[in-house]
Design a protein around this motif. Structure first.
Motif, PDB file in Angstrom:
ATOM      1  N   HIS A   9       0.866  -1.178   0.000  1.00 20.16           N
ATOM      2  CA  HIS A   9       0.000   0.000   0.000  1.00 20.16           C
ATOM      3  C   HIS A   9       0.903   1.228   0.000  1.00 20.16           C
ATOM      4  CE1 HIS A   9      -3.783  -2.076   1.031  1.00 20.16           C
ATOM      5  NE2 HIS A   9      -3.003  -2.896   1.714  1.00 20.16           N
ATOM      6  N   GLY A  20      -2.066  -0.102   8.071  1.00 24.97           N
ATOM      7  CA  GLY A  20      -3.185  -0.840   8.638  1.00 24.97           C
ATOM      8  C   GLY A  20      -3.745  -0.377   9.964  1.00 24.97           C
ATOM      9  N   ARG A  21      -2.865   0.102  10.864  1.00 28.69           N
ATOM     10  CA  ARG A  21      -3.318   0.405  12.215  1.00 28.69           C
ATOM     11  C   ARG A  21      -2.595   1.629  12.769  1.00 28.69           C
ATOM     12  NH1 ARG A  21      -1.231  -4.341  12.430  1.00 28.69           N
ATOM     13  NH2 ARG A  21       0.130  -3.875  14.183  1.00 28.69           N
ATOM     14  N   GLU A  24       0.749   0.613  14.341  1.00 26.22           N
ATOM     15  CA  GLU A  24       1.504  -0.383  13.576  1.00 26.22           C
ATOM     16  C   GLU A  24       3.004  -0.084  13.502  1.00 26.22           C
ATOM     17  OE1 GLU A  24       1.415  -2.242   9.052  1.00 26.22           O
ATOM     18  OE2 GLU A  24      -0.214  -0.979   9.747  1.00 26.22           O
ATOM     19  N   GLY A  34      -2.709   3.679   9.983  1.00 18.53           N
ATOM     20  CA  GLY A  34      -4.068   3.261   9.660  1.00 18.53           C
ATOM     21  C   GLY A  34      -4.660   3.990   8.470  1.00 18.53           C
ATOM     22  N   THR A  37      -6.815   1.889   5.788  1.00 19.18           N
ATOM     23  CA  THR A  37      -8.016   1.162   6.206  1.00 19.18           C
ATOM     24  C   THR A  37      -9.321   1.758   5.678  1.00 19.18           C
ATOM     25  OG1 THR A  37      -6.829   0.436   8.174  1.00 19.18           O
ATOM     26  CG2 THR A  37      -9.218   0.214   8.207  1.00 19.18           C
ATOM     27  N   THR A  40     -10.433   0.433   2.108  1.00 19.76           N
ATOM     28  CA  THR A  40     -10.637  -0.979   1.817  1.00 19.76           C
ATOM     29  C   THR A  40     -12.045  -1.199   1.284  1.00 19.76           C
ATOM     30  OG1 THR A  40      -9.096  -1.574   3.578  1.00 19.76           O
ATOM     31  CG2 THR A  40     -10.597  -3.287   2.826  1.00 19.76           C
ATOM     32  N   ASN A  78     -11.089 -13.714  10.379  1.00 19.53           N
ATOM     33  CA  ASN A  78     -10.608 -13.164   9.123  1.00 19.53           C
ATOM     34  C   ASN A  78     -10.077 -14.295   8.253  1.00 19.53           C
ATOM     35  OD1 ASN A  78      -8.869 -11.866   7.124  1.00 19.53           O
ATOM     36  ND2 ASN A  78      -9.172 -10.017   8.332  1.00 19.53           N
ATOM     37  N   HIS A 153      -3.158   4.866  -2.771  1.00 21.05           N
ATOM     38  CA  HIS A 153      -4.328   5.425  -2.100  1.00 21.05           C
ATOM     39  C   HIS A 153      -4.403   6.927  -2.353  1.00 21.05           C
ATOM     40  CE1 HIS A 153      -5.403   1.905   0.540  1.00 21.05           C
ATOM     41  NE2 HIS A 153      -4.225   1.540   0.072  1.00 21.05           N
TER      42      HIS A 153
END
Length: 197
Positions: A9, A20-21, A24, A34, A37, A40, A78, A153
């Motif tokens: 990404h 992701g977080r 992270e 994050g 996210t 998505t 998941n 993104h």
């Protein structure tokens, strides 16, 4: 010969850190974790799922391996959890020692470029690289990346660790596929234009 496929990404300004977080990857005081996210969607899930369904091994740097191990085995609902548990994981690290804690994990011995060259020679499915920015840089310097799947993104962060950093080797790529998601993420697949070893 197996191919090495890097999947990451990226923001429009090339940041790959902590998609992701929020917690992270806080290196350098990074506060935008994050960021991927919210983008998505089903299209991204399908494309990522297709890549994961190949069942080939993963090649991970130490930081990505430890982060994945800390997160994914706890995600019981998941579908990626079972895939990541089951798949063979090769880990590039000069600080970790065997045995590695996550099932089907093997520490690469010796020089990373040489070890990956040997992995590519083994018959089988392609080798996926997720995250692992330092490792990707090493692979690039040794012309060991056969394909990039880059999810761009629609966001500019202005700070953070980038995949293609200053000092990265010159690389000429050709676009072989692209998909746009419903949230405006462009999933672009590139391959090096030079002949591969």
């Amino acid at each position: 010969m197996s191919k090495v496929i890097v999947t990451n990404h990226l923001t429009l300004d090339g940041v790959m850190q902590a998609p992701g977080r929020p917690d992270e990857d806080l290196r350098g005081g990074f506060e935008h974790g994050g960021w991927a996210t919210p983008n998505t969607d089903e299209v991204m899930g399908r494309v990522m799922g297709e890549g994961m369904s190949q069942g080939g091994p993963l090649l991970l740097g130490r930081r990505t391996y430890e982060d994945f191990y800390d997160f994914w085995p706890k995600q019981k609902d998941n579908p990626f959890t079972e895939v990541l548990d089951r798949v063979q994981k090769y880990v590039a690290s000069t600080t970790l020692t065997e045995p590695l804690p996550w099932s089907n994990s093997t520490l690469l011995e010796g020089d990373v470029a040489e070890a990956v060259t040997n992995l590519r020679r083994q018959p089988g499915t392609d080798i996926g690289v997720l995250g692992s920015g330092e490792l990707v840089g090493t692979l690039m310097r040794h012309s060991l990346v056969d394909r990039y799947v880059l999810m761009y993104h629609p966001i500019v962060l202005g700070s953070g660790r980038r995949l293609f950093r200053e000092g990265s080797p010159l690389a000429s790529l050709r676009l072989v596929d692209s998909v746009t998601t419903t949230t405006g993420v462009v999933i672009a697949t590139y391959e090096p234009t030079e002949a591969r070893a």
